[in-house]
Design an enzyme around this catalytic site. Sequence first.
Site, mmCIF file in Angstrom:
data_model
loop_
_atom_site.group_PDB
_atom_site.id
_atom_site.type_symbol
_atom_site.label_atom_id
_atom_site.label_comp_id
_atom_site.label_asym_id
_atom_site.label_seq_id
_atom_site.Cartn_x
_atom_site.Cartn_y
_atom_site.Cartn_z
ATOM 1 N N LYS A 197 0.848 -1.203 0.000
ATOM 2 C CA LYS A 197 0.000 0.000 0.000
ATOM 3 C C LYS A 197 0.882 1.251 0.000
ATOM 4 O O LYS A 197 2.087 1.169 0.272
ATOM 5 C CB LYS A 197 -0.917 -0.024 1.226
ATOM 6 C CG LYS A 197 -0.178 0.028 2.560
ATOM 7 C CD LYS A 197 -1.119 -0.289 3.706
ATOM 8 C CE LYS A 197 -0.395 -0.159 5.044
ATOM 9 N NZ LYS A 197 -1.193 -0.706 6.153
ATOM 10 N N ARG B 194 -10.584 0.325 14.897
ATOM 11 C CA ARG B 194 -10.526 1.092 13.661
ATOM 12 C C ARG B 194 -11.501 0.421 12.704
ATOM 13 O O ARG B 194 -12.641 0.820 12.608
ATOM 14 C CB ARG B 194 -9.073 1.126 13.144
ATOM 15 C CG ARG B 194 -8.806 2.203 12.137
ATOM 16 C CD ARG B 194 -7.340 2.234 11.719
ATOM 17 N NE ARG B 194 -6.864 0.941 11.229
ATOM 18 C CZ ARG B 194 -5.628 0.746 10.761
ATOM 19 N NH1 ARG B 194 -4.751 1.727 10.744
ATOM 20 N NH2 ARG B 194 -5.274 -0.440 10.316
ATOM 21 N N TYR C 224 16.953 29.513 8.914
ATOM 22 C CA TYR C 224 15.766 30.273 9.286
ATOM 23 C C TYR C 224 15.667 30.407 10.799
ATOM 24 O O TYR C 224 15.878 29.441 11.532
ATOM 25 C CB TYR C 224 14.506 29.585 8.757
ATOM 26 C CG TYR C 224 14.290 29.797 7.278
ATOM 27 C CD1 TYR C 224 14.099 31.075 6.759
ATOM 28 C CD2 TYR C 224 14.308 28.727 6.398
ATOM 29 C CE1 TYR C 224 13.916 31.271 5.397
ATOM 30 C CE2 TYR C 224 14.118 28.905 5.041
ATOM 31 C CZ TYR C 224 13.922 30.194 4.545
ATOM 32 O OH TYR C 224 13.744 30.383 3.214
ATOM 33 N N MET D 17 13.135 24.268 2.616
ATOM 34 C CA MET D 17 12.438 23.544 1.552
ATOM 35 C C MET D 17 13.393 22.779 0.647
ATOM 36 O O MET D 17 13.134 21.640 0.252
ATOM 37 C CB MET D 17 11.593 24.524 0.722
ATOM 38 C CG MET D 17 10.665 23.837 -0.262
ATOM 39 S SD MET D 17 9.726 25.013 -1.238
ATOM 40 C CE MET D 17 8.617 25.695 -0.026
#
Length: 362
Positions: free
Chosen positions: A35, A132, A257, A305
Amino acid sequence: MSRTTVATIHLGALRHNLARIRGLAGDARVMAVVKADAYGHGLERVARALDDEADAFAVAAIADGLRLRAAGHRQRIVVLSGPDTPSDIAEMQRLRLEALVHHDAQLPWLAGADPARGPLRVWLKIDTGMHRLGFAPSHAREVHAMLRAMPAVDGEVGLMTHFASSEVFQGEATVQQMARFREATDGLPGPRALSNSAAVLGWPEARADWVRTGGLLYGLSVVEGASGADFGFRPAMTLTTRLVAINRLARGERVGYNGTYVCPEDMPIGVAAIGYGDGYPRSAATGTPVLVGGVPVSIVGRVSMDLITIDLRNAPSARVGDRVTLWGEGLPVEVVAASAGTIAYDLTCGMTRRVLFVEDDA
Ligand SMILES: *Cc1c(COP(=O)(O)O)cnc(C)c1O
């Protein structure tokens, strides 16, 4: 093409890992869980590598079953969340996909299926504590009998449950789930499938007729503090890039940053061409390891990024252009994941389209 962020998928590692799973799983048949684009390794690529070895494939979505059939795979394919709408049923019959039956809402769709389209194989999902998907254990017998009486449903109905914390090898949760499953299914005909990867490692008594392994196929462990290698598995993905700059910064200067990292002394800071835009986790903390030319060093400051910054004090001979390994061979992705506050699966699943995928046979 200047950006060189590369995910190398080791096909030999995939085959090794499946053989290792067989070694641990005894006589159980192996459902290779592919998956989420094979946990980010590439669905068609992984299925091709394992085609001769896997007894079945397991996917989360019918669309993935379609991709496998389109690629020519003829194995059994189980859709782990089953049909989501009535029209899924005919599609599953057409593609010979096996349905997971976990909710009352699915029963009329199955009961109304056209037997002329071919028998649908189904697995009854029982909720033994994960809460679930699945029927309550007290309803399992009744639903099992209903399914077996449906004209379009194959008479061999499988029995399935899923563990919530099988990576915890001590403790009661898994013991209790196994007991509830046994009580709910005792005496019912049909193949049983309980174990995920962690259960294959830690709960041999849960092997049953099938195991459903995802993580271990890719060499990934979710056992706290352990990597797949600790259990004899090999990483199937190595993520690399290049060093694109080395800057000499003075004591007290800030990096990246928000200037979260302050140089404790005059030091070389490397810059590598990868960031969260490639799927490297932004949450990776200062101190997360990377390899530069094979030497272990660590990232400092915020992941941006397109770039990360690296403390190169332990790699004095590093040069611009050197290969930087983010995870894989030589650096377990589990270690990186822990440093980013997540699990290895999350990282391999998160590669973006900017990453170039290549294969090797190792
Ligand atoms: C994803 C999944 C698995 C595989 O889990 P791993 O921990 O990767 O082995 C098995 N069963 C079900 C129902 C799943 O959703």
